[in-house]
Design an enzyme around this catalytic site. Structure first.
Site, PDB file in Angstrom:
ATOM      1  N   THR A  71       0.850  -1.188   0.000  1.00  0.00           N
ATOM      2  CA  THR A  71       0.000   0.000   0.000  1.00  0.00           C
ATOM      3  C   THR A  71       0.889   1.242   0.000  1.00  0.00           C
ATOM      4  OG1 THR A  71      -1.928   1.055   1.008  1.00  0.00           O
ATOM      5  CG2 THR A  71      -0.339   0.076   2.524  1.00  0.00           C
ATOM      6  N   ASN A  72       0.308   2.395   0.260  1.00  0.00           N
ATOM      7  CA  ASN A  72       1.087   3.633   0.261  1.00  0.00           C
ATOM      8  C   ASN A  72       0.578   4.536   1.380  1.00  0.00           C
ATOM      9  OD1 ASN A  72      -1.108   5.413  -0.863  1.00  0.00           O
ATOM     10  ND2 ASN A  72      -0.935   3.904  -2.513  1.00  0.00           N
TER      11      ASN A  72
END
Ligand code: CTP
Length: 398
Positions: A211-212
């Site tokens: 994810t980020n």
């Protein structure tokens, strides 16, 4: 664009509940949004909070008594009812709900409510059993059918120490409800806006994902700003910690592929798509069915496959398409390339290395790059104000 509450006359009714302390915060938030707030305290409310508390926040008279000779209500007992743009009762006890549902007008608050044509928001606060009681439920249903907006109550710890549904919703939730109601005939009325938010999660195995750092705040601010201008908003949200916004359809998704499917469906009949989501560029080629074990080797490689370009895949020519570009270098050049390759009307670019901009913070400083080559650098603003600036430019494309 000022808040829909700006310069509006809000009557804030406060009834006798331990949640009265939250009403002071609500009054303060209403004032911060530019509203002229007239507070009415029931006599039970005065046992919990004082007139002085509210007078200090609103700098206006506080009403408690229909018969006080100093009050403007002694000349015109429905003065507040006539001038109100909206009436908010928070917290509202079961007793006051019963009185309003049955047209009883035995104090300033219930008289004002009976006499008004303004929209009404009720934020119940009581013991869970009182809220569950068939009499209260019937009263709430009566009010809903008459067009009263019921905000909450929320689940959580109650004054009795028990957990249940009876807590007054947070003041920010009531501000959102009031903004939505007052903004419903705004310049986006009748428009459908699709907004994406947050960072997608691409599963590696049942416990890990890629994810980020996107918090979702910018996308949520756009969704709320569009709602406050009267739009029908569909928010497609990757996992995040933000509370569900009032009056907005939220579809929670996890991966880019899920987001693509939902957005394709939601864009049908929509007027604009604003992609604030940080979509993962890559996903694992295969999701492992069970948790990956640490191997004996010191390195591990994961094979990744490119995710589809969601906004680039939407081919509807009548849809206004707005992208976001979070860049750490060559902001303008990279953004210009994206406007062309993704066929966007404009892109909102921000330098994620700048202080006060980018992930998690409540402010943003953006540059807007239009498809015709025009470039606008906006000052540092709250994300809600940036959202309105974006919507102003969307509107000029309608
Ligand atoms: N976007 C999208 N689908 C993707 C990747 C991005 O719809 N698979 C959208 C984003 O929501 C954003 C815009 O495209 O509105 C630009 O996203 P960004 O991540 O900056 O661009 P990428 O195309 O992924 O390019 P790069 O990561 O190489 O900068």
């Amino acid at each position: 664009m000022p808040s829909p509450l700006n310069n509006k006359r809000v009557v804030l009714g406060v009834t006798g509940s331990i949640a009265c302390y939250k009403a002071a915060d609500l009054a303060s938030k209403l004032v911060q949004n530019g509203a002229l707030v007239d507070v009415i305290l029931t006599s039970a409310a005065t046992q919990f909070v004082s007139e002085l508390t509210f007078r200090s926040i609103t700098h206006r008279s506080v009403f408690t008594d229909l018969y006080s000779s100093e009050s403007e209500l002694s000349i015109n007992h429905v003065a507040l009812a006539e001038t109100a743009d909206i009436i908010v009762v928070a917290p509202t006890t079961a007793n006051t709900i019963a009185k309003i549902a049955n047209g009883i007008s035995d104090d300033v608050l219930t008289t004002t409510i009976l006499a008004t044509r303004a929209p009404i928001i009720i934020a119940p606060a009581m013991d869970a059993n009182m809220f569950d009681n068939a009499a209260t439920q019937a009263n709430v249903t009566t009010l809903i059918t008459r067009g009263v907006f019921i905000a909450g109550p929320a689940n959580g710890r109650l004054a009795s120490g028990l957990i249940g549904q009876g807590r007054m919703v947070e003041p920010s939730n009531i501000i959102s409800s009031a903004s939505m109601i007052l903004g419903k005939d705004g310049d986006f009325s009748g428009k459908k806006i699709v907004v994406s938010a947050g960072g997608t999660e691409e599963a590696i195995d049942p416990v890990r994902n890629i994810t980020n750092r996107s918090s979702g705040k910018m996308g949520y601010a756009i969704a709320e700003a569009a709602r406050d201008r009267g739009a029908i908003v569909s928010l497609v949200a990757a996992p995040n910690a933000l509370p569900k916004p009032v009056g907005i359809l939220v579809t929670k998704i996890q991966s880019a592929e899920e987001m693509k499917k939902v957005i394709a469906t939601e864009c049908d009949g929509a007027d604009a798509l604003i992609m604030a989501a940080a979509v993962a560029d890559w996903r694992p080629l295969k999701k492992m069915d069970s948790k990956a074990k640490k191997s004996t080797s010191d390195t591990w490689s994961l094979e990744l496959v490119k995710n589809p370009d969601i906004i680039g895949s939407i081919k509807n020519d009548s849809l206004i398409k707005v992208g976001f570009a979070a860049e750490s270098e060559n902001l303008i050049e990279n953004s210009k390339t994206k406007v062309k390759s993704k066929n966007l009307d404009f892109i909102v670019a921000n330098d994620i290395t700048a202080k006060d901009s980018g992930f998690s913070v409540d402010t943003n400083k953006v540059t807007i790059i239009h498809s015709n080559g025009n470039i606008e650098s906006l000052p540092l603003m709250s994300k809600y104000d940036v959202a309105h600036s974006i919507l102003d430019r969307v509107k000029s494309g309608f």
